[in-house]
Design an enzyme around this catalytic site. Sequence first.
Site, PDB file in Angstrom:
ATOM      1  N   ASP A 118      -7.350  12.745 -25.113  1.00 47.40           N
ATOM      2  CA  ASP A 118      -7.267  11.344 -24.689  1.00 47.40           C
ATOM      3  C   ASP A 118      -6.623  10.612 -25.864  1.00 47.40           C
ATOM      4  O   ASP A 118      -7.277  10.331 -26.862  1.00 47.40           O
ATOM      5  CB  ASP A 118      -8.680  10.825 -24.394  1.00 47.40           C
ATOM      6  CG  ASP A 118      -8.680   9.346 -24.026  1.00 47.40           C
ATOM      7  OD1 ASP A 118      -7.649   8.673 -24.223  1.00 47.40           O
ATOM      8  OD2 ASP A 118      -9.723   8.868 -23.548  1.00 47.40           O
ATOM      9  N   LYS A 133      -2.501  -0.162 -25.207  1.00 50.50           N
ATOM     10  CA  LYS A 133      -2.927  -0.301 -26.610  1.00 50.50           C
ATOM     11  C   LYS A 133      -1.677  -0.244 -27.501  1.00 50.50           C
ATOM     12  O   LYS A 133      -0.822  -1.121 -27.378  1.00 50.50           O
ATOM     13  CB  LYS A 133      -3.955   0.775 -26.936  1.00 50.50           C
ATOM     14  CG  LYS A 133      -5.227   0.645 -26.088  1.00 50.50           C
ATOM     15  CD  LYS A 133      -6.290   1.623 -26.501  1.00 50.50           C
ATOM     16  CE  LYS A 133      -7.597   1.390 -25.768  1.00 50.50           C
ATOM     17  NZ  LYS A 133      -7.707   2.168 -24.528  1.00 50.50           N
ATOM     18  N   GLU A 141      -0.532   4.792  -0.508  1.00 48.22           N
ATOM     19  CA  GLU A 141      -1.356   5.986  -0.759  1.00 48.22           C
ATOM     20  C   GLU A 141      -0.505   7.225  -0.577  1.00 48.22           C
ATOM     21  O   GLU A 141       0.285   7.325   0.371  1.00 48.22           O
ATOM     22  CB  GLU A 141      -2.562   6.001   0.179  1.00 48.22           C
ATOM     23  CG  GLU A 141      -3.640   5.055  -0.325  1.00 48.22           C
ATOM     24  CD  GLU A 141      -4.795   4.874   0.645  1.00 48.22           C
ATOM     25  OE1 GLU A 141      -5.021   5.759   1.476  1.00 48.22           O
ATOM     26  OE2 GLU A 141      -5.463   3.833   0.547  1.00 48.22           O
ATOM     27  N   THR A 161      -4.329   5.464 -21.966  1.00 47.05           N
ATOM     28  CA  THR A 161      -4.112   4.131 -21.415  1.00 47.05           C
ATOM     29  C   THR A 161      -2.708   3.714 -21.856  1.00 47.05           C
ATOM     30  O   THR A 161      -2.088   4.370 -22.695  1.00 47.05           O
ATOM     31  CB  THR A 161      -5.160   3.121 -21.918  1.00 47.05           C
ATOM     32  OG1 THR A 161      -5.217   3.203 -23.343  1.00 47.05           O
ATOM     33  CG2 THR A 161      -6.521   3.395 -21.329  1.00 47.05           C
ATOM     34  N   ARG A 194      -2.152  -3.190 -18.562  1.00 47.30           N
ATOM     35  CA  ARG A 194      -3.516  -2.675 -18.598  1.00 47.30           C
ATOM     36  C   ARG A 194      -3.634  -1.553 -17.567  1.00 47.30           C
ATOM     37  O   ARG A 194      -3.829  -1.799 -16.381  1.00 47.30           O
ATOM     38  CB  ARG A 194      -4.470  -3.833 -18.280  1.00 47.30           C
ATOM     39  CG  ARG A 194      -5.945  -3.522 -18.232  1.00 47.30           C
ATOM     40  CD  ARG A 194      -6.430  -2.929 -19.515  1.00 47.30           C
ATOM     41  NE  ARG A 194      -6.315  -3.792 -20.647  1.00 47.30           N
ATOM     42  CZ  ARG A 194      -7.279  -4.565 -21.143  1.00 47.30           C
ATOM     43  NH1 ARG A 194      -8.451  -4.590 -20.578  1.00 47.30           N
ATOM     44  NH2 ARG A 194      -7.094  -5.290 -22.205  1.00 47.30           N
ATOM     45  N   TYR A 237       0.857  -1.195   0.000  1.00 45.25           N
ATOM     46  CA  TYR A 237       0.000   0.000   0.000  1.00 45.25           C
ATOM     47  C   TYR A 237       0.881   1.229   0.000  1.00 45.25           C
ATOM     48  O   TYR A 237       1.866   1.297   0.748  1.00 45.25           O
ATOM     49  CB  TYR A 237      -0.884   0.023   1.255  1.00 45.25           C
ATOM     50  CG  TYR A 237      -2.330  -0.224   0.912  1.00 45.25           C
ATOM     51  CD1 TYR A 237      -2.972   0.593  -0.021  1.00 45.25           C
ATOM     52  CD2 TYR A 237      -3.046  -1.256   1.509  1.00 45.25           C
ATOM     53  CE1 TYR A 237      -4.294   0.363  -0.349  1.00 45.25           C
ATOM     54  CE2 TYR A 237      -4.370  -1.485   1.174  1.00 45.25           C
ATOM     55  CZ  TYR A 237      -4.993  -0.676   0.243  1.00 45.25           C
ATOM     56  OH  TYR A 237      -6.301  -0.888  -0.097  1.00 45.25           O
TER      57      TYR A 237
HETATM   58  N1  DSN Z   1     -12.593  -0.197 -25.149  1.00 44.45           N
HETATM   59  C1  DSN Z   1     -11.513   0.494 -25.805  1.00 44.45           C
HETATM   60  C2  DSN Z   1     -11.516   0.259 -27.262  1.00 44.45           C
HETATM   61  O1  DSN Z   1     -11.744  -0.878 -27.650  1.00 44.45           O
HETATM   62  O2  DSN Z   1     -11.252   1.154 -28.043  1.00 44.45           O
HETATM   63  C3  DSN Z   1     -11.488   1.931 -25.489  1.00 44.45           C
HETATM   64  O3  DSN Z   1     -11.400   2.095 -24.113  1.00 44.45           O
END
Ligand code: DSN
Length: 411
Positions: free
Chosen positions: A196, A225, A52, A222, A231, A50
């Site tokens: 984003d 990708k 925080e 994120t 993730r 932890y």
């Molecule tokens: N769910 C994702 C996508 O497939 O583009 C976006 O967060």
Amino acid sequence: MELKNFDPEITDAIQGEAGREENTLNLIASENYPSKAVLAAQGSLLQNKYAEGYPHRRYYGGCEFVDKVEEIAVDRAKKLFGSDHVNVQPLSGVPANMATFFSLANFGDTIMGLALPHGGHLSHGYSVSFSGKWFKSVNYQVERDTETLNYSNILKLAEAEKPKIIICGASAYSRKIQFDKFREIADKVGAYLVTDMAHIAGIVAAGLHQSPIPYADVVTTTTHKSLRGPRSAMIMCKSKWAENIDKWVFPGIHGGPHMHTIAAKAVCFKEALEPEFKGYINQVLLNAKTFENEFKKLGYRLVADGTDTHLLLVDLRSKKITGRDAEDVLTKASIIVNRNTIPYDPEKPLITSGIRIGTPAATTRGMKEPEIKKICNWIDKILTNPGDENTIKKVGTEVKELCKSFPVYNK
Ligand code: DSN
């Protein structure tokens, strides 16, 4: 006790997924395969801690090693993207956007993002998401004829609606986004600009897409990708927003950060800083272009007439098959895609007229133009004969053979 001895059911499911990943062709634009190094950090005992707070300002003792981990992650992210300030604690993309919007706007303020059916994301103001419930959401769309963003029309809408925040970035938009133009629009109407860049973070990191960092007040992404990390997510911002963003991440919307995932993000940033990463992204883009050229040769209509990113949207109406049926029948042949609305789609969101195809995962396996051409022809064979079990079986066998030659982890 080892997992396989203690819990054979979960072991079976993990092994099943491992087999599925090795033996199917993943064309889902938002997925990828991180390296074993990233997975090792993600699965490490750092998850026990932890922490925080922020490095050297924690609410728990014993944080000396996780402090190092977080500092390394932040430093590498700054180097990779050139941002003034980075917060690597957001657990995922939606909370990263939530902390950002809460930092910049109040309950009931207007936010303006790309409409979901036009390629936007749930968290950019869709009615069922916190973003559409907490704020007054207005959406811009792509044009009917070009299916691309028209910056003059976005400006007109912004002038009429006076949003507090303009959001740019998309989940299903195949063309480049001009962040400098969004900045001009935001400045003209006195809005904050949030980008984003989740889908294209890897392309930005490789320098093959304009970076939003100089233009946006806050950039969220994120990390799993095109960036090929764990993730998770992060937020980057100009120094003036740093304190507010950090407070909204913790204690605003999160408790303890996931230190194992922060370590995995650090490993991912280190990989993305290597020269080979640019070669990888270059191939991701070449593979997407190859899909574009092949689909066009085969007579398919592509949304926005093609791609200059890692993804493309195929309009299936001329093939008389819906996105849902295409997804189902391709899955039978071990080709994994997702149904996707096309702009102004006459079909319902669960049915759709299109499929979205992305190249990051296949490229991670080492697939290049010759393999993409083969795959595109297989997709066409199946979509042209969706009821022909022999074709589905034959293509399925060929897909599996190809997958064997391009292993994911079983190298
Ligand atoms: N769910 C994702 C996508 O497939 O583009 C976006 O967060």
